[in-house]
Each structure stands twice: as C-alpha cells, then as structure tokens.
Scaffold this motif. Sequence first.
Motif, PDB file in Angstrom:
ATOM      1  N   ASP A  26       0.814  -1.217   0.000  1.00  0.00           N
ATOM      2  CA  ASP A  26       0.000   0.000   0.000  1.00  0.00           C
ATOM      3  C   ASP A  26       0.849   1.270   0.000  1.00  0.00           C
ATOM      4  N   LYS A  27       2.163   1.107  -0.163  1.00  0.00           N
ATOM      5  CA  LYS A  27       3.099   2.235  -0.212  1.00  0.00           C
ATOM      6  C   LYS A  27       3.597   2.403  -1.644  1.00  0.00           C
ATOM      7  N   PRO A  28       4.361   3.480  -1.911  1.00  0.00           N
ATOM      8  CA  PRO A  28       4.759   3.756  -3.308  1.00  0.00           C
ATOM      9  C   PRO A  28       5.632   2.669  -3.922  1.00  0.00           C
TER      10      PRO A  28
ATOM     11  N   VAL B 104      13.402   2.040   2.535  1.00  0.00           N
ATOM     12  CA  VAL B 104      13.015   1.684   1.171  1.00  0.00           C
ATOM     13  C   VAL B 104      13.523   0.288   0.843  1.00  0.00           C
ATOM     14  N   ARG B 105      12.675  -0.514   0.228  1.00  0.00           N
ATOM     15  CA  ARG B 105      13.143  -1.798  -0.289  1.00  0.00           C
ATOM     16  C   ARG B 105      13.638  -1.589  -1.717  1.00  0.00           C
TER      17      ARG B 105
ATOM     18  N   VAL C 289      23.224   3.896   0.833  1.00  0.00           N
ATOM     19  CA  VAL C 289      21.786   3.783   1.097  1.00  0.00           C
ATOM     20  C   VAL C 289      21.433   2.354   1.502  1.00  0.00           C
ATOM     21  N   LEU C 290      21.996   1.390   0.780  1.00  0.00           N
ATOM     22  CA  LEU C 290      21.675   0.001   1.067  1.00  0.00           C
ATOM     23  C   LEU C 290      22.226  -0.442   2.416  1.00  0.00           C
TER      24      LEU C 290
ATOM     25  N   SER D 180       9.798   6.380  -0.071  1.00  0.00           N
ATOM     26  CA  SER D 180       9.870   6.134   1.364  1.00  0.00           C
ATOM     27  C   SER D 180       8.745   5.217   1.842  1.00  0.00           C
ATOM     28  N   LYS D 181       9.113   4.208   2.627  1.00  0.00           N
ATOM     29  CA  LYS D 181       8.216   3.174   3.166  1.00  0.00           C
ATOM     30  C   LYS D 181       7.767   2.161   2.100  1.00  0.00           C
ATOM     31  N   GLY D 182       8.138   2.414   0.838  1.00  0.00           N
ATOM     32  CA  GLY D 182       7.708   1.531  -0.238  1.00  0.00           C
ATOM     33  C   GLY D 182       8.874   0.820  -0.893  1.00  0.00           C
TER      34      GLY D 182
END
Length: 452
Positions: free
Chosen positions: A193-195, A278-279, A259-260, A236-238
Amino acid sequence: MTPQKCRVLYVDDEPAYGRLFSRGMEDDDRFSIITATSGEEALRILQDCPVQIVLTDLLMPRMDGLHLLEEIKRCWPAIFVLMLTGVDSADKAVKAMKAGAYDYILKPLDIAMVRLQLGKILQHRQLLQDTLPPAGDDYRFENMVGKDPIMFKLFEKIQQVAQSEATVLICGESGTGKELIAEAIHARSRRCDKPFVRVNCAALTESLISSALFGHEKGAFTGAATQKTGFFEYASKGTIFLDEIGDIPVQTQVALLRVLEMGSFQRVGGTETINVDVRVICATNQDMSAAVKEKTFREDLYYRINVVSLAAPALRERKSDIPLLAHFFLELYQRKSAKTISGFSGPALTRLCNYHWPGNVRQLANSIERAVIFCQGRQILPEHLPDELHNESEHDFSLTLHDSSLASVEESLIRTVLEEKHWHLSHAAEALGIARGTLYSKMERYHIQKDS
C-alpha cells in the motif's frame, strides 16, 4: 464449503485404459474424471464442458495426440495437456513437448506418478487463485501470464521473496518482463500500500542520475533553481525498482551502496543526512559478474544488491506459454482496436510457436498488435504476422535431444540423482519428485544397481 473438483479428461482409443484410469483415481476426491475414446470425441466434450487438464494417448487412429494437442492449444490454451507415450514413441513425444504439452508420462501408467503430476498442476492453480478471475482460466499471477512449469517455479519464488525485506536482483534478457516481476514482489509484500517507484537507470545521463535518485539542493549546480526531491525520498516506506542497474556510473554506485548499508544519503550539494526506509529491487540484462571483473561495477555493491537473485526466463524457455500469451495479447489489442477476432488459424499459431523470439514477450506482444491491425477477418492468419516469422527455420531452439530417447534421458537422470544422493532412495525420490516405490520400479525397469 466443499472445494470444486478439478475436471480431468482422459483420452485413449482403448476404452479399457480409460476404465482402469478412472478406477485408479476413484479414491482421489480432488479430481473428477471424464473419458473419451478418440480425439474427435475429446474436442466435442471440450466444446460443452470446462476441463482443466487433458491426459491424451499419443498414438491414436484418425486424430492422434499431437493433432489433438494442437487443437487444444489453438482453442483452449489455458488447458494443461499431459501426453501419454510408450518408450518407442520418443520422437513424437519430443514434438509434443515442443508444441506445448505440459509434460509426458510413460506407459504403462503408474498411477502414483500421474497423481504427482496432477498434484503439481493443482499447486500451480492454487498459487494463482488469489489473482485469477472467477473463471479460473487466465493463469495470471499479478500482471504476469503463464502456466509453464518454469513460470510456476518463478511464481513460488516471488511469493517467498515478497515476504522478506531482502534486496533483489532480477536478471534476464530484454523483453522478458523483469519489471512485472518487481511489481509482483511489491504487490505481494507488506509494503503493497506504499509507493512503487520505477527508475530506468539507462535513461538517465551520468550528470543527472545522482540528482534523480537522491535529489539536490538549490544552487547545487547550474540550473538547480529550487530544491528537488529524489526518487528514494518518493519511495519512502515503499519499494524502488532500479532497472538496468548495470548502467549506473561508479561514482553513483558509492552513494547507492551507502543507502543500502545505512539507509541514509545526502542530496547533491547538501549536508543534511536523510534517512529512508526503502526496499530496493534491481534488474539487469547484463552479466554483472563480468562487469565486476572488468571493474565497471563495484564488487561490494554487486554482493549487496544480489542478496536474492531471480531469473526472468526467455520466451524460448517457456514455449508452452506462447499460445496462452498470444490469446492474452489478442484479447487486449482487439478490444483497443474495436475488432472482433475469434483466434488464430492453425498455421498462424504454429508459426508463433516455432519462432525463437529473440525479443521475448515484448516482441510477441508487438507481433500480435501488428497482426490485429492487418487482420480484416475473423482469424489471425500467417500473412498477418511479421515477415521475420515467415523466414524462421523450422528448427526448434528450445529442446535438442540428439539421438537420445526419452527413456535413456530418464535413466540418465535417475542415475545422476542417485549418485548425488549417495544412493539414499528416499532422498533421491524426493529430489526427483516421485514416490519411493515409483523410483524403485524405474530402477528395476532400467536395471539400475549401485555397483553399476
């Protein structure tokens, strides 16, 4: 509520075999068995009765199993077809596999082996159930279409990977649907449900890619009139999908590695540390291990993005899906063009199945769209297909067995697995996906002994 049984049509010109099969399956309440004694009768049944699986003998008078398979693939491409063959019909069985049969089963029938194969098909259908339309015949997994065993395995891996937070590297040729795999992972994850942010790294110039990914501050470079938010902040969050990851310049690779590893970065020209959750899913059509050796891609970043690796199969590796995909795209493009086209002629579908598709599913989609444009009748004919399909050699790239028979291939496989499992029959049977008793009977058939 009692689950609906899977309807299986057994076709054999010897009625006694049909009765034996029906009796052998009586105690399995997962299946409802129908029998036919000819290809013509089978087609009449399929016209009136929805069937999910067909088991057909290969050698039958008038309409043999190959001809029946071709008609099923032309009219009902979603049906799974299992071919029944003796060891003396290896050549035709190979043709059946090339023409889209799901698998073959050697005669005389081993009911345990048949149940195992039917059970695998049921598992496939169960995996897809959540995203199938009510009719249950589209074989869609999120936005992907497929019922070939190689796709079944891919769908299972996506389901497992989606439940984790691991970074994923999707490898495969252009046109194989790597972005669709990434979308499916996101859709089945806790972040659904996230970007979901898509980034085509190959489309960004070296001077702009860092700004695009991480944003920039006002005045960071000529033309930076305002502060800009980068793709990582948007995601973010997605999930962020980095397509053609191999084209990222080395300087940007350093920031991506941070970042990773740390979940943070700085905008171009900025000093503030920005934390993100972020994934990351990456994709490439390059040989990344070769890029690491050539020093064009950082080794530490490669291992960081390659926590989980998924392979997008080339279309020539899943040729049994070609009729299914062709009908899917036909339905799509005829709706867009406001045309009514019933399907493909036999010769047209044969050309589609025999072509080696260097551009993979994307090329197939484009070919069907072209065919719909030029089709003025009720069927797609060979002349509606692109020129390159007419020049294709009849040689099939998907399977070359040289002079080996199916029996010798099976014997060799069993010997190899037994050696790998140190002749532990239970472990070998599990690896082969068959019952221990079935393995023992096959060892007797091929005179396989430990000291041999």
